[in-house]
Write a protein that holds these residues in place. Structure first.
Motif, PDB file in Angstrom:
ATOM      1  N   ALA A 250       0.865  -1.180   0.000  1.00 23.57           N
ATOM      2  CA  ALA A 250       0.000   0.000   0.000  1.00 23.57           C
ATOM      3  C   ALA A 250       0.903   1.233   0.000  1.00 23.57           C
ATOM      4  O   ALA A 250       1.122   1.866   1.038  1.00 23.57           O
ATOM      5  CB  ALA A 250      -0.926  -0.009   1.212  1.00 23.57           C
ATOM      6  N   ASP A 251       1.447   1.547  -1.154  1.00 22.40           N
ATOM      7  CA  ASP A 251       2.430   2.629  -1.258  1.00 22.40           C
ATOM      8  C   ASP A 251       1.853   3.949  -0.776  1.00 22.40           C
ATOM      9  O   ASP A 251       0.709   4.314  -1.082  1.00 22.40           O
ATOM     10  CB  ASP A 251       2.891   2.780  -2.713  1.00 22.40           C
ATOM     11  N   VAL A 253       1.066   4.817   2.253  1.00 23.07           N
ATOM     12  CA  VAL A 253       0.266   4.737   3.474  1.00 23.07           C
ATOM     13  C   VAL A 253       1.169   4.297   4.623  1.00 23.07           C
ATOM     14  O   VAL A 253       1.797   3.236   4.551  1.00 23.07           O
ATOM     15  CB  VAL A 253      -0.906   3.751   3.326  1.00 23.07           C
ATOM     16  N   THR A 254       1.234   5.100   5.662  1.00 22.81           N
ATOM     17  CA  THR A 254       2.087   4.786   6.805  1.00 22.81           C
ATOM     18  C   THR A 254       1.240   4.467   8.021  1.00 22.81           C
ATOM     19  O   THR A 254       0.356   5.242   8.405  1.00 22.81           O
ATOM     20  CB  THR A 254       3.024   5.957   7.123  1.00 22.81           C
ATOM     21  N   VAL A 255       1.515   3.310   8.633  1.00 26.59           N
ATOM     22  CA  VAL A 255       0.810   2.846   9.825  1.00 26.59           C
ATOM     23  C   VAL A 255       1.853   2.266  10.762  1.00 26.59           C
ATOM     24  O   VAL A 255       2.879   1.740  10.314  1.00 26.59           O
ATOM     25  CB  VAL A 255      -0.247   1.772   9.469  1.00 26.59           C
ATOM     26  N   LEU A 268      -5.430  -2.903   6.107  1.00 24.43           N
ATOM     27  CA  LEU A 268      -4.021  -2.541   6.017  1.00 24.43           C
ATOM     28  C   LEU A 268      -3.314  -2.895   7.319  1.00 24.43           C
ATOM     29  O   LEU A 268      -3.913  -2.857   8.394  1.00 24.43           O
ATOM     30  CB  LEU A 268      -3.869  -1.044   5.750  1.00 24.43           C
ATOM     31  N   GLY A 270       0.499  -2.125   9.314  1.00 24.23           N
ATOM     32  CA  GLY A 270       1.712  -1.324   9.295  1.00 24.23           C
ATOM     33  C   GLY A 270       2.975  -2.166   9.334  1.00 24.23           C
ATOM     34  O   GLY A 270       3.005  -3.265   9.898  1.00 24.23           O
ATOM     35  N   THR A 274       6.087   1.472   4.603  1.00 24.56           N
ATOM     36  CA  THR A 274       4.679   1.681   4.275  1.00 24.56           C
ATOM     37  C   THR A 274       3.861   0.441   4.648  1.00 24.56           C
ATOM     38  O   THR A 274       4.413  -0.637   4.901  1.00 24.56           O
ATOM     39  CB  THR A 274       4.510   1.985   2.781  1.00 24.56           C
ATOM     40  N   ALA A 275       2.543   0.602   4.647  1.00 27.41           N
ATOM     41  CA  ALA A 275       1.663  -0.502   5.028  1.00 27.41           C
ATOM     42  C   ALA A 275       1.572  -1.542   3.919  1.00 27.41           C
ATOM     43  O   ALA A 275       1.939  -1.297   2.766  1.00 27.41           O
ATOM     44  CB  ALA A 275       0.275   0.040   5.349  1.00 27.41           C
ATOM     45  N   ARG A 277      -1.342  -4.415   2.297  1.00 31.81           N
ATOM     46  CA  ARG A 277      -2.777  -4.710   2.213  1.00 31.81           C
ATOM     47  C   ARG A 277      -2.958  -6.228   2.267  1.00 31.81           C
ATOM     48  O   ARG A 277      -2.374  -6.960   1.455  1.00 31.81           O
ATOM     49  CB  ARG A 277      -3.334  -4.143   0.908  1.00 31.81           C
TER      50      ARG A 277
END
Length: 307
Positions: A250-251, A253-255, A268, A270, A274-275, A277
């Motif tokens: 999941a480019d 998206v930071t978790v 998603l 973390g 990045t996260a 999916r």
């Protein structure tokens, strides 16, 4: 040539089938003894033995290839060569010396890279872009014998170990038969393996495929794909094991590492970067299901995470 084939799992069957369809004479199949498998632990024949049974080929299942009764049978059978694919047992010198042309092994890597029990899983886990198959002369060392021939195969970005191994098994079957043809014709030449480029591929354990959420997303992706289908990538949620099927990145998206974020149709997780999916998951004792359906069933709350 008169051949005895040695192999055990499903990945050995394409080569077994190709040999049976070749100009050579298939005398028998040597495979590992029947063993319990599956949830019910029902004792089953190996895939190679099952194929041989179906096609009326003699099957031998020695507990150990060094057992004297097996060696006596091998000497009496007197094969010209023993082609091997994933047999799963150490072959002693007393057996290696029986056939005039020895034992010829199909190995799923470009030797000397990834010598050992799990070359395909390690190639995926370590992010190799290209791998292949090699046919070499079996000797006492761990996949150290001279190589008769090889082929290359690209590793695709979404390949699981199962995907890649299936392609290599099919392509490698043709390579193995071609080498056997060349041995019979007297045109085969085995070249010593180079001293450089040696890497080892020991058996991948269940602990090896436990996902580390503090790794970068690309490493999580590789670990899951390397463990699919066996031994299976996994993590824990609320102290229960959850098997993971391939994920996607999941480019952007930071978790927090391990934290779960549920959207309308996606879940998603973390990582250190990045996260990722989730695709399908399989909770303990249940069937595979879409990650979003699993998330709705367990009622994920804010802050929930994989261990």
């Amino acid at each position: 040539m008169r051949l005895v084939f040695a192999g055990t799992p499903e990945v050995a069957v394409p080569a077994l089938r190709a040999i049976a369809d070749s100009r050579h004479e298939l005398l028998a199949v040597v495979t590992r003894p029947d063993a319990p498998a599956g949830r019910g632990r029902k004792v089953l024949r190996s895939p190679a033995a099952a194929w041989a049974d179906e096609h009326g080929v003699e099957v031998r299942t020695p507990r150990r290839p060094r057992d004297e009764d097996f060696l006596a049978w091998l000497r009496d059978t007197a094969p010209d060569c023993v082609p091997v694919v994933a047999y799963g047992a150490l072959v002693p010198p007393a057996a290696l010396s029986v056939p005039a042309h020895g034992w010829i092994n199909l190995h799923f890597s470009l030797l000397p890279a990834w010598r050992g029990a799990a070359p395909v899983q390690h190639a995926v886990l370590h992010g190799d872009e290209v791998t292949g198959a090699s046919v070499f002369q079996l000797e006492e060392g761990l996949d150290t014998g001279p190589v008769y021939g090889s082929l290359t195969e690209p590793i695709r970005p979404t390949d699981t170990s199962g995907d890649l191994l299936g392609r290599l098994a099919d392509a490698g079957a043709g390579l193995l038969v071609a080498v056997l043809d060349a041995i019979e014709d007297g045109t085969a030449r085995a070249e010593p393996q180079p001293a450089d480029g040696v890497s080892l591929a020991p058996k991948v354990t269940v602990e090896d495929t436990r996902v580390r959420w503090d790794e970068p997303a690309f490493a999580v992706d590789r670990r899951v794909r390397a463990g699919t289908p066996a031994p299976g990538a996994w993590t824990t949620f609320r102290d229960e094991r959850v098997k993971l099927l391939p994920v996607s990145l999941a480019d952007g998206v930071t978790v927090a590492p391990g934290e779960l974020v549920v959207g309308r149709n996606e879940v998603l997780v973390g990582t250190a970067t990045t996260a990722v999916r989730l695709g399908e998951v399989q909770p303990a004792g249940k069937k595979r299901m879409d990650a979003a359906a699993w998330a709705r069933g367990v009622r994920i709350e804010s802050g929930d995470r994989f261990a």
